[in-house]
Write a protein that holds these residues in place. Structure first.
Motif, PDB file in Angstrom:
ATOM      1  N   LEU A  60      44.351 -15.860   4.143  1.00  0.00           N
ATOM      2  CA  LEU A  60      45.487 -16.633   4.661  1.00  0.00           C
ATOM      3  C   LEU A  60      45.837 -16.201   6.082  1.00  0.00           C
ATOM      4  O   LEU A  60      46.222 -17.037   6.912  1.00  0.00           O
ATOM      5  CB  LEU A  60      46.697 -16.461   3.739  1.00  0.00           C
ATOM      6  N   THR A  61      45.703 -14.912   6.367  1.00  0.00           N
ATOM      7  CA  THR A  61      45.935 -14.440   7.740  1.00  0.00           C
ATOM      8  C   THR A  61      44.950 -15.101   8.697  1.00  0.00           C
ATOM      9  O   THR A  61      45.332 -15.592   9.777  1.00  0.00           O
ATOM     10  CB  THR A  61      45.775 -12.903   7.809  1.00  0.00           C
ATOM     11  N   ALA A  62      43.676 -15.116   8.315  1.00  0.00           N
ATOM     12  CA  ALA A  62      42.652 -15.730   9.159  1.00  0.00           C
ATOM     13  C   ALA A  62      42.927 -17.213   9.369  1.00  0.00           C
ATOM     14  O   ALA A  62      42.782 -17.737  10.482  1.00  0.00           O
ATOM     15  CB  ALA A  62      41.276 -15.524   8.530  1.00  0.00           C
ATOM     16  N   PHE A  74      51.395 -12.908  10.730  1.00  0.00           N
ATOM     17  CA  PHE A  74      52.010 -11.580  10.696  1.00  0.00           C
ATOM     18  C   PHE A  74      52.525 -11.261   9.295  1.00  0.00           C
ATOM     19  O   PHE A  74      52.320 -10.164   8.786  1.00  0.00           O
ATOM     20  CB  PHE A  74      53.162 -11.515  11.700  1.00  0.00           C
ATOM     21  N   TYR A  75      53.208 -12.222   8.664  1.00  0.00           N
ATOM     22  CA  TYR A  75      53.733 -11.976   7.317  1.00  0.00           C
ATOM     23  C   TYR A  75      52.604 -11.688   6.327  1.00  0.00           C
ATOM     24  O   TYR A  75      52.681 -10.759   5.516  1.00  0.00           O
ATOM     25  CB  TYR A  75      54.556 -13.175   6.839  1.00  0.00           C
ATOM     26  N   HIS A  76      51.544 -12.507   6.388  1.00  0.00           N
ATOM     27  CA  HIS A  76      50.424 -12.313   5.459  1.00  0.00           C
ATOM     28  C   HIS A  76      49.701 -10.986   5.720  1.00  0.00           C
ATOM     29  O   HIS A  76      49.216 -10.350   4.774  1.00  0.00           O
ATOM     30  CB  HIS A  76      49.437 -13.479   5.589  1.00  0.00           C
ATOM     31  N   SER A  77      49.626 -10.578   6.979  1.00  0.00           N
ATOM     32  CA  SER A  77      48.943  -9.320   7.301  1.00  0.00           C
ATOM     33  C   SER A  77      49.800  -8.104   6.964  1.00  0.00           C
ATOM     34  O   SER A  77      49.276  -7.005   6.753  1.00  0.00           O
ATOM     35  CB  SER A  77      48.585  -9.284   8.794  1.00  0.00           C
ATOM     36  N   TYR A  78      51.105  -8.293   6.916  1.00  0.00           N
ATOM     37  CA  TYR A  78      52.017  -7.186   6.653  1.00  0.00           C
ATOM     38  C   TYR A  78      51.999  -6.778   5.179  1.00  0.00           C
ATOM     39  O   TYR A  78      52.138  -5.599   4.841  1.00  0.00           O
ATOM     40  CB  TYR A  78      53.436  -7.602   7.061  1.00  0.00           C
ATOM     41  N   ILE A  79      51.831  -7.755   4.303  1.00  0.00           N
ATOM     42  CA  ILE A  79      51.926  -7.513   2.852  1.00  0.00           C
ATOM     43  C   ILE A  79      50.850  -6.556   2.339  1.00  0.00           C
ATOM     44  O   ILE A  79      51.164  -5.628   1.583  1.00  0.00           O
ATOM     45  CB  ILE A  79      51.885  -8.852   2.094  1.00  0.00           C
ATOM     46  N   PRO A  80      49.580  -6.710   2.682  1.00  0.00           N
ATOM     47  CA  PRO A  80      48.549  -5.827   2.092  1.00  0.00           C
ATOM     48  C   PRO A  80      48.789  -4.348   2.351  1.00  0.00           C
ATOM     49  O   PRO A  80      48.678  -3.528   1.438  1.00  0.00           O
ATOM     50  CB  PRO A  80      47.253  -6.311   2.759  1.00  0.00           C
ATOM     51  N   HIS A  81      49.118  -3.992   3.603  1.00  0.00           N
ATOM     52  CA  HIS A  81      49.298  -2.575   3.911  1.00  0.00           C
ATOM     53  C   HIS A  81      50.587  -2.014   3.341  1.00  0.00           C
ATOM     54  O   HIS A  81      50.623  -0.909   2.796  1.00  0.00           O
ATOM     55  CB  HIS A  81      49.296  -2.365   5.434  1.00  0.00           C
ATOM     56  N   SER A  82      51.686  -2.762   3.459  1.00  0.00           N
ATOM     57  CA  SER A  82      52.994  -2.237   3.101  1.00  0.00           C
ATOM     58  C   SER A  82      53.307  -2.372   1.624  1.00  0.00           C
ATOM     59  O   SER A  82      54.125  -1.620   1.109  1.00  0.00           O
ATOM     60  CB  SER A  82      54.090  -2.964   3.914  1.00  0.00           C
ATOM     61  N   VAL A  83      52.685  -3.316   0.957  1.00  0.00           N
ATOM     62  CA  VAL A  83      53.051  -3.604  -0.434  1.00  0.00           C
ATOM     63  C   VAL A  83      51.899  -3.376  -1.400  1.00  0.00           C
ATOM     64  O   VAL A  83      52.004  -2.573  -2.335  1.00  0.00           O
ATOM     65  CB  VAL A  83      53.557  -5.062  -0.569  1.00  0.00           C
ATOM     66  N   THR A  84      50.802  -4.051  -1.167  1.00  0.00           N
ATOM     67  CA  THR A  84      49.736  -4.076  -2.175  1.00  0.00           C
ATOM     68  C   THR A  84      48.936  -2.773  -2.208  1.00  0.00           C
ATOM     69  O   THR A  84      48.745  -2.185  -3.276  1.00  0.00           O
ATOM     70  CB  THR A  84      48.783  -5.251  -1.895  1.00  0.00           C
ATOM     71  N   TYR A  85      48.474  -2.323  -1.042  1.00  0.00           N
ATOM     72  CA  TYR A  85      47.617  -1.135  -1.028  1.00  0.00           C
ATOM     73  C   TYR A  85      48.299   0.100  -1.620  1.00  0.00           C
ATOM     74  O   TYR A  85      47.651   0.852  -2.365  1.00  0.00           O
ATOM     75  CB  TYR A  85      47.130  -0.841   0.400  1.00  0.00           C
ATOM     76  N   ILE A 112      49.546  -4.878  13.466  1.00  0.00           N
ATOM     77  CA  ILE A 112      49.753  -4.495  14.862  1.00  0.00           C
ATOM     78  C   ILE A 112      48.963  -5.427  15.768  1.00  0.00           C
ATOM     79  O   ILE A 112      49.464  -5.911  16.798  1.00  0.00           O
ATOM     80  CB  ILE A 112      49.326  -3.026  15.085  1.00  0.00           C
ATOM     81  N   PHE A 113      47.697  -5.699  15.408  1.00  0.00           N
ATOM     82  CA  PHE A 113      46.868  -6.616  16.192  1.00  0.00           C
ATOM     83  C   PHE A 113      47.461  -8.027  16.188  1.00  0.00           C
ATOM     84  O   PHE A 113      47.482  -8.705  17.218  1.00  0.00           O
ATOM     85  CB  PHE A 113      45.445  -6.646  15.651  1.00  0.00           C
ATOM     86  N   VAL A 114      47.950  -8.460  15.019  1.00  0.00           N
ATOM     87  CA  VAL A 114      48.525  -9.803  14.928  1.00  0.00           C
ATOM     88  C   VAL A 114      49.768  -9.904  15.793  1.00  0.00           C
ATOM     89  O   VAL A 114      49.971 -10.880  16.521  1.00  0.00           O
ATOM     90  CB  VAL A 114      48.855 -10.146  13.462  1.00  0.00           C
ATOM     91  N   ASN A 115      50.615  -8.879  15.723  1.00  0.00           N
ATOM     92  CA  ASN A 115      51.839  -8.877  16.520  1.00  0.00           C
ATOM     93  C   ASN A 115      51.518  -8.842  18.005  1.00  0.00           C
ATOM     94  O   ASN A 115      52.190  -9.480  18.821  1.00  0.00           O
ATOM     95  CB  ASN A 115      52.695  -7.667  16.128  1.00  0.00           C
ATOM     96  N   SER A 116      50.463  -8.107  18.367  1.00  0.00           N
ATOM     97  CA  SER A 116      50.043  -8.037  19.766  1.00  0.00           C
ATOM     98  C   SER A 116      49.583  -9.406  20.257  1.00  0.00           C
ATOM     99  O   SER A 116      49.883  -9.821  21.365  1.00  0.00           O
ATOM    100  CB  SER A 116      48.921  -7.017  19.911  1.00  0.00           C
ATOM    101  N   LYS A 117      48.882 -10.120  19.395  1.00  0.00           N
ATOM    102  CA  LYS A 117      48.395 -11.443  19.772  1.00  0.00           C
ATOM    103  C   LYS A 117      49.551 -12.415  19.956  1.00  0.00           C
ATOM    104  O   LYS A 117      49.527 -13.277  20.837  1.00  0.00           O
ATOM    105  CB  LYS A 117      47.431 -11.971  18.706  1.00  0.00           C
ATOM    106  N   SER A 118      50.605 -12.239  19.130  1.00  0.00           N
ATOM    107  CA  SER A 118      51.733 -13.187  19.191  1.00  0.00           C
ATOM    108  C   SER A 118      52.506 -13.067  20.495  1.00  0.00           C
ATOM    109  O   SER A 118      53.175 -14.004  20.917  1.00  0.00           O
ATOM    110  CB  SER A 118      52.682 -12.946  18.015  1.00  0.00           C
ATOM    111  N   LYS A 119      52.399 -11.869  21.184  1.00  0.00           N
ATOM    112  CA  LYS A 119      53.150 -11.685  22.426  1.00  0.00           C
ATOM    113  C   LYS A 119      52.502 -12.398  23.602  1.00  0.00           C
ATOM    114  O   LYS A 119      53.186 -12.772  24.566  1.00  0.00           O
ATOM    115  CB  LYS A 119      53.284 -10.188  22.728  1.00  0.00           C
TER     116      LYS A 119
END
Length: 832
Positions: A60-62, A74-85, A112-119
């Motif tokens: 979904l991130t891709a 960003f939301y989809h990329s945030y969940i795996p590291h902070s919640v699932t893993y 971090i990469f996704v947030n960097s791209k959004s800027k």
């Protein structure tokens, strides 16, 4: 996607291999098949399920990045590291520690990469970010694929026939169960999206709802892919399941009613009833889902209100998000991650509301909500959903809808049952009473004062039938003041803190339900008592207050014991002088009986004072006034001296009469009433002191024991020295102590009547010193007009009485004596 297709093929290959094919699998994927992994079925299920959840979020991130939706990515990329893993980190170390560490690092970098791209700081940095993103996504999927392959091929008994259905291997069964669980995930996400029967275009949907909606579609795809990778399943059953999957996908795309989707999912699962995973009760309940949904909606309304300049309405929505929703989630979150619970609480309760009150611009508040609060909400929501259980119970759509209607953000009735779940779950730092910085102690005192003023205002508004205003004041009093007290108080006594919190919630409910004024008043009295206890726990006893309690205790028992010692000593001395020592044992018997009677009075008084609610306050007030009256009567030295002399003269006459008649009961009764009279006064004084000297009882008891020892010593000195003992000085000292105790008791008694609303309260905060609650209790100094006036009047009476007894009366007596002497001399002169 090619990566997804490749993963599907790889899983199919894995599931098709048996032990004889392990060498082929090793050569293709580089997996060491000689190292067997001993995992329980539950651990294997948890790992497989959450790896699939991670893969779904990565896909979904891709897709969001491809659609230039960096916020959704960003939301989809945030969940795996902070919640699932984090839920599988420890278990993954058993599968492949190095791969687990690598996956953690990749998942950490992704948002971090996704947030960097959004800027989009510059074209070159955007290209660099895109390259990093693509590489990161590919490595994540490759790592999860290897971990899944290692799990399935090296799992002990993984390729053996399952006990439930021999045509399937244990790995087949694991894959099927994971597929069905992902279906439940899909339905849960659809419910959270709140898009059932909504026909809006995707660009007009709330971003968070859209994330949940996309999760629903992605998890459905993962479930379908896993199911059709099991080549051992019956083709007819698979064909039937394919039809249901197509219908589910169409229903989600058309945003049909959630009950329809639930029925279709149940139809798929019905084909595999014999091998479906066992349902368990999760921490993530439908009720929790409603609260999360309400918070998301209210936060959206906060942003909408600020966008049109309505900060006042935004403040109300922010308060409602915290007070009427997040508070009910605190208990289950505390069980999982107390640090995250506290961080989100501060952000919702303080930081967000402070930003609104400061009228910060929309851009800053929106950034804070979307980049700080929302990610934290997603974490705790997913933690509740999956941390304690890898098996998600099939949601009850009907009950969820009923709950949604009952607890939506349009209602502010507090859910007391949810709050009570917080008892016994605190996992944070623990402290002892008083282990708080002085600045925080002062802050607690200030907040207690603010709450007291607010509670008085609530009663006044409610009496005037201004119900809405009283409710608003109750919410403001709790949110703006008691929440600040909770911060230092909770580590000291978390369950008590929660108990007071529930009392505030009960008050809000009673106000909402427009209960009688008497019921509201009773609840406010309970809260006032809780405020006093809160301040005591945070402040600690200190040094000054215990010292006052100790010295006052010594003074009371010394004054009462001294008079008894004088009278009993006179009786014993008379018997010795008249050689009637045989009657001494009857005097001792009377003393023993008096001590027993005093103990009974103590027990009765103690039971009465421990009555709860307003009755307890009333009894404490009456006991205080009674103690003041008795102390006032016995404080003046001359009055005390006259009373004692009369009593001794009366005793001597009775002793003389008893010795001549031989009546032993006279000795028993004389000694009994001598001790019991003082014992009754002592009980009255000490019960009043114990009611105000909370957490200082040991000092009061120590003073009592030492005071008794002093009395015994003084009695011994009296017996040896007789008139040479400076009784005038001793009685003068007791008069001063009695005056002090009277003033302290009257201040506390008036405050007790105020607490029970028998006397009006006029605050004088800032005019009269606001003392620490323990010092205030031992001195009776409280910042109200009524207590001040009562103490001032009593002090005036003591001043006038002391002036008369110690100055005017002696002068008058001296004048009379001089007059008599002058007349006698004149008469003598005339006679000569």
């Amino acid at each position: 996607m090619l990566t997804s297709i490749f993963f599907l093929v790889s899983v199919g290959i894995v599931l098709g291999f048996n032990d004889n094919n392990n060498s082929n699998y090793s050569s293709v994927f580089g997996i060491d098949v000689t190292k067997k992994i001993n995992l329980s079925p539950e651990e294997a299920q948890m790992i497989f399920l959450n790896l699939e959840r991670i893969n779904s979020q990565i896909d979904l991130t891709a897709q969001n990045l491809k659609d230039n939706d960096t916020e959704g990515a960003f939301y989809h990329s945030y969940i795996p590291h902070s919640v699932t893993y984090p839920t599988i980190k420890q278990a993954l170390d058993k599968v492949d520690p190095s791969a687990s560490i690598k996956l953690e690092g990749l998942l950490t970098d992704l948002p971090i990469f996704v947030n960097s791209k959004s800027k989009n700081e510059s074209p070159s940095s955007d290209v660099f970010s895109s390259v990093n993103l693509e590489s990161n996504l590919n490595q994540i999927q490759k790592t999860t694929k290897n971990l899944t392959g290692t799990l399935l091929i090296n799992r002990v008994n993984g390729t053996n026939p399952s006990d439930i259905l021999p045509i399937l291997s244990n790995n087949d069964l694991l894959t099927l169960q994971t597929s069905l669980l992902l279906l439940d995930d899909s339905l849960q996400s659809y419910l959270k999206s709140n898009l059932s029967n909504v026909k809006s275009a995707e660009h007009s949907i709330n971003p968070l709802n859209l994330v949940d909606y996309q999760n629903s579609m992605g998890l459905l795809d993962s479930s379908e892919r896993l199911l059709f990778s099991i080549i051992s399943l019956d083709s007819n059953t698979l064909s039937e399941s394919q039809l249901y999957y197509d219908e589910i996908e169409n229903a989600i795309r058309d945003k049909q009613d959630s009950q329809i989707i639930s029925n279709l999912i149940n139809s798929v699962k019905s084909n595999y009833d014999a091998i479906s995973p066992t349902d368990v009760t999760p921490y993530y309940t439908n009720e929790n889902a409603v609260y999360f949904k309400n918070i998301h909606e209210l936060l959206s309304k906060v942003i909408e209100s600020i966008s049109i300049g309505n900060y006042s309405q935004a403040d109300k929505y922010a308060i409602e998000a915290y007070l009427d929703n997040y508070e009910y989630l605190e208990a289950p979150i505390e069980k999982i991650n107390s640090t995250l619970k506290n961080a989100l609480e501060i952000n919702l309760r303080e930081n967000l509301i402070d930003k609104i009150d400061a009228r910060q611009p929309l851009s800053e508040i929106s950034l804070f909500v979307n980049k700080t609060i929302i990610p934290e909400l997603l974490i705790v929501e997913s933690l509740l959903q999956g941390h304690y259980s890898t098996i998600i119970q099939q949601p009850d759509i009907q009950s969820a809808n009923q709950l949604d209607n009952r607890t939506s953000f349009t209602s502010s009735i507090a859910n007391l049952d949810s709050l009570r779940e917080g008892f016994g779950v605190y996992t944070g730092e623990r402290k002892v009473m008083g282990d708080v910085a002085d600045s925080q102690k002062q802050l607690v005192r200030n907040n207690v004062d603010e709450i007291r003023l607010g509670l008085n205002k609530i009663l006044a508004l409610y009496k005037e039938q201004k119900y809405d205003e009283s409710i608003s004041e109750a919410r403001a009093v709790y949110l703006n003041s008691y929440e600040n007290i909770e911060i230092p108080l909770r580590p000291i006594n978390p369950d008590f803190t929660l108990d007071v919190e529930i009392k505030f919630a009960e008050l809000r409910n009673l106000l909402q339900q427009k209960e009688s004024y008497e019921i509201i008043e009773k609840k406010i009295i309970e809260i006032r008592n809780g405020l006093d206890e809160s301040e005591r726990l945070v402040s600690g006893t200190g040094i000054i207050a215990p010292t006052i309690a100790f010295s006052s205790s010594i003074s009371i028992i010394f004054r009462e014991g001294l008079e008894s010692a004088l009278i009993i000593g006179a009786m014993l001395t008379y018997l010795e002088a008249s050689r009637n020592e045989k009657f001494k044992k009857h005097i001792y018997l009377g003393i023993i009986l008096a001590i027993g009677a005093t103990a009974i009075i103590w027990i009765i008084a103690d039971h009465m004072i421990q009555i709860t609610g307003a009755s307890r306050e009333l009894i404490e007030g009456v006991a205080g006034v009674s103690a003041v009256a008795v102390l006032f009567w016995v404080s003046f030295w001359v009055l005390n001296k006259i009373e004692t002399k009369k009593w001794i003269e009366f005793v001597k006459s009775k002793v003389w009469q008893a010795t001549t008649t031989g009546s032993v009961m006279v000795f028993v009764l004389l000694s009994f009433f001598t001790i019991f009279r003082e014992g009754f006064e002592t009980v009255l004084f000490y019960q009043s002191m114990f009611s105000y000297a909370k957490y200082m009882e040991s000092y009061v008891i120590a003073g009592l024991l030492i005071g008794l020892a002093i009395v015994i010593f003084v009695a011994f000195i009296i017996k040896k020295l007789g008139k040479r003992l400076p009784l005038r000085v001793l009685f003068g000292m007791t008069m001063g102590i009695g005056a002090y105790m009277s003033v302290a008791f009257i201040g506390n008694a008036v405050r007790s009547f105020q607490e029970a609303d028998y006397i009006h309260t006029t605050p004088l905060i800032g005019i009269i010193p606001r003392l620490d609650i323990n010092i205030a209790s031992m001195t009776g100094i409280h910042p109200t007009l009524e207590t001040f006036v009562a103490q001032l009047i009593l002090l005036g009476i003591y001043a006038v009485g002391s002036t008369y007894v110690l100055i005017l009366l002696p002068r008058k007596k001296k004048k009379i004596e001089l007059s008599r002497k002058s007349m006698a001399e004149r008469y003598s002169t005339k006679s000569d």
